[in-house]
Design an enzyme around this catalytic site. Structure first.
Site: not given
Ligand code: 13P
Length: 211
Positions: A74, A120
Site C-alpha cells: 500500500e 475528539y
Molecule cells: P500489506 O501487508 O502489504 O501492508 O497490506 C496489508 C493491508 O492492510 C492491505 O490493505
C-alpha cells in the site's frame, strides 16, 4: 527523535493497536516521514503486533525501497497522503472493525459517512472523512482517488476496506485512527436513532481552538 527512536515507537504502537484488536493477522500498515525526506513503512505481510524495528522498510524521498524488508503493497496509499498533505508526518491504515463496517454501509458517494458526534473525533480526525470508492488492496489506481480526497481531509475511508488516517506525528496519526474507530462505534450504536450532532458552530469552535 532519531530514526531508531521512531522505529521503536512504530513497533510499540503496532503492538498496542494489535493487542487491542484494531488490527488482526497481517492487516494494516503504518508509515512515517523522516527528517531527511525519506520514509519508514511496515513490511508487506507483517503483523503489526510483532514488528521488528530493524526490519521496518526504509524508503527514499521518491518512495524507492532502500532498506529493510519488502515494503507494504500500500505504498501508493501512503504516498497519496504525503503528496497531498504537506502536514502529514505519519499515515496509519487499519481494517478496524467499526470503521470498516461503516465503509461497507456507506453510499458510494458519501462525503461524510461518520457524523460529528463528539469533540475528539472532530479534533483528531477533522471536519470531513470522505469515502473513497473500492479498489483492490495494493492497486496503484487508488492513488489519485486518495490524493484528491486527502487534499481536503486528514483521513479517508476506503469503501469495503478500512480507514487511512494521517497526523502531524506518528502519535497524532495513531490517536486519530483510534478516535476514528470509536466514532464509528458510536455511529453504529446510534444507527436508527436521531442523535444530537455537534453544530457547525461547535465544529468551527473546536477546529479554531485545537487546530
Ligand atoms: P500489506 O501487508 O502489504 O501492508 O497490506 C496489508 C493491508 O492492510 C492491505 O490493505
Amino acid at each position: 527523535m532519531t530514526e531508531a527512536d521512531i522505529r521503536s515507537l512504530l513497533a510499540e504502537f503496532g503492538a498496542s493497536l494489535f493487542a487491542r484488536g484494531f488490527s488482526v493477522g497481517s492487516a494494516g500498515n503504518i508509515s512515517v516521514r523522516l527528517e531527511d525526506g525519506g520514509y519508514l513503512i511496515t513490511p508487506t505481510n507483517s503483523c503489526l503486533g510483532r514488528l521488528d524495528p530493524a526490519r521496518i522498510a526504509r524508503l527514499d524521498a521518491d518512495f524507492g525501497h532502500i532498506g529493510g524488508d519488502k515494503p507494504s503493497k500500500e505504498v501508493f496509499m501512503h504516498r497519496a497522503f504525503y503528496r497531498a498533505r504537506a502536514d502529514a508526518g505519519a499515515v496509519v491504515h487499519l481494517h478496524s472493525t467499526m470503521a470498516t463496517a461503516i465503509a461497507c454501509l456507506a453510499e458510494p458517494d458519501a462525503a461524510n459517512p461518520i457524523p460529528p458526534l463528539t469533540p475528539y473525533f472532530v479534533m483528531r480526525v477533522g471536519r470531513r472523512l470522505p469515502l473513497v470508492p473500492y479498489y483492490r488492496p495494493g492497486d496503484p489506481a487508488m492513488e489519485p482517488a486518495i490524493a484528491a480526497a486527502a487534499a481536503d481531509a486528514r483521513a479517508v475511508l476506503l469503501a469495503n476496506h478500512g480507514p487511512v488516517v494521517s497526523g502531524k506525528t506518528l502519535t497524532d496519526a495513531v490517536y486519530a485512527a483510534e478516535e476514528l474507530e470509536e466514532a464509528a462505534r458510536l455511529a453504529l450504536l446510534l444507527r436508527g436513532a436521531t442523535p444530537r450532532l455537534l453544530t457547525g458552530a461547535q465544529v468551527d469552535d473546536l477546529l479554531t481552538t485545537f487546530g
